[in-house]
Every structure is written in structure tokens, then in C-alpha cells.
Design an enzyme around this catalytic site. Sequence first.
Site, PDB file in Angstrom:
ATOM      1  CG  ASP A  67       0.972   5.584  -0.918  1.00  0.00           C
ATOM      2  OD1 ASP A  67      -0.078   6.117  -1.329  1.00  0.00           O
ATOM      3  OD2 ASP A  67       1.131   5.261   0.261  1.00  0.00           O
ATOM      4  CG  ASN A 136       3.430  -0.103  10.077  1.00  0.00           C
ATOM      5  OD1 ASN A 136       2.993   0.970   9.667  1.00  0.00           O
ATOM      6  ND2 ASN A 136       3.892  -1.040   9.277  1.00  0.00           N
ATOM      7  CG  HIS A 138       2.607   2.792   6.691  1.00  0.00           C
ATOM      8  ND1 HIS A 138       2.152   1.488   6.683  1.00  0.00           N
ATOM      9  CD2 HIS A 138       1.571   3.533   6.232  1.00  0.00           C
ATOM     10  CE1 HIS A 138       0.908   1.473   6.234  1.00  0.00           C
ATOM     11  NE2 HIS A 138       0.531   2.693   5.958  1.00  0.00           N
ATOM     12  CD  GLU A 143       4.976  -0.858   5.586  1.00  0.00           C
ATOM     13  OE1 GLU A 143       4.627  -0.185   6.568  1.00  0.00           O
ATOM     14  OE2 GLU A 143       4.316  -1.829   5.159  1.00  0.00           O
TER      15      GLU A 143
END
Length: 241
Positions: A67, A136, A138, A143
Amino acid sequence: MRVIITENYDKLSEKAAQIISSQVTLKPDSILGLATGSTPIGTYKYLIEGYQKNLLDFSSVTTFNLDEYCTLSNSHPQSFSYFMFTNLFDHINIKKGNVHIPSGISEDVNKECTEYDRAIENMGGIDLQLLGVGHNGHIGFNEPDDEFIAPTHVVDLTQKTIDANSRFFDSPDDVPKQAVTMGMKSIMFAKKILFIAIGEEKAEIVSKMINGKITPKVPASILQLHPDITVVLDKDSASKL
Ligand code: GLP
């Protein structure tokens, strides 16, 4: 899923680097999927050490990173591109032309995403994908969402991710609100996955990822379906298993 629990961060880093080193030794023209974040820094240090000791040769290796932040150029100190060069690529004999990192400033970002996936496919897919995990759940920057998204795509970062990553920026306002991330297809089609996590603050998400329901609300939970995944943890991140 193989789970290896190590004594501490240094042992985790050494183990993860051993797995990557074996891959590169057995297949010198390996396609590696690489990750950023603080967790893999120790792994990269051990890989650099292996190269410096003449135990590793990266000259035929190709890499694809997961990413990149939108709006940051690849020379921006907080860009993932800058991170990868300073923490790994500048210190090993990888050919710069074999390094692939999505651009966060592409004029036609959709074209950039399609071409990124095509480049991975044209190489025959990723041999070994290194993954960390966000608080979280990811992976890359996939996400929590209502569905798993297959292709490389632009994602709106959640406030939780912006807050977590603000430690790398002068102020939370400086954290880009969007990123380009490899989607679940390239990740799940990787022949092998190496997943690493450290620290007590990751224990909850690691437990959900390994033992919880498979749901796009916990993106890493999809990894339960991967046929060849090795999870390397330290004692703290494994404390809720
Ligand atoms: C970043 C990256 C992820 C990484 C995660 C965890 O946002 N996009 O690939 O796994 O954060 O980072 P850390 O290792 O610093 O906890």
C-alpha cells in the site's frame, strides 16, 4: 495455519527473516509481497544482515508492496516508498526496477490500481506475502467494511487507522485520509503468507483473526481461509489465544 509464538520482538524478527530467507534461497527469483508499519522493521534488519554476510542474494527478487498513502510523493519521509528504501531496499542488492510500490499521486488512480494487479498477475502472483495487522484488523489498508474488496483500490482510512498512524507524523492532521491498497485477491492468491504481530495491544485482534468469525468487519479474519499461512507472534500478542 501454523502459529509460532516467540519469546520477544527480536526472536520474532529473526524467525520471520529466516522464513523469507528460505524462500529467497530456494527460489532466487521469488516474488515477495512486502509490508510497512513498525512491526516488520526488525525482520528487515535481519534480512539486511543476511545480505551483508553474503548469505542472501536479492538480485533476482521482485517485490510488490501492499500500500501507499494518497497525496504523498515517493520521496516524502512518511511515504511507504521512503520507508521501504530506508529500511530495506537501500541496503540490499535488489534491482530498483524490480521494486513495485503503488503510487499515491497517480493522475489516474484507477488505471494505476488495475495496472498494479496486472503486474502481479503477469509475474505469476506473489510467492510469499508478508503481512502485519492494524489494531482494527486491517491488512495492507483493507479497512473493516461490509464486504471484502478483491482488486487494488483506493480506500478511505478509518479514524482509528489515522489515529494509530499519526505517531509517524508531526500532527494527526498531516495523516492522509486515503490510501491505495492491494486488495484481498492478490493477498489471498499469494502462494504463502507470513503474518507477524507484536505487543499486547494486538492480542485482541490476533485472537479474532485466528479464532473469530470470518467477516469483512475484521479483514484479517479472511486469512483463516488461506491454505499456507504462518503466523509468527511474540508472547504478548499471543496472550489472548
Ligand atoms: C499500516 C500498514 C499495515 C500495517 C499496519 C500495522 O497502516 N498499512 O500494512 O500492518 O499499519 O502497523 P504496525 O506494525 O506499526 O502496528
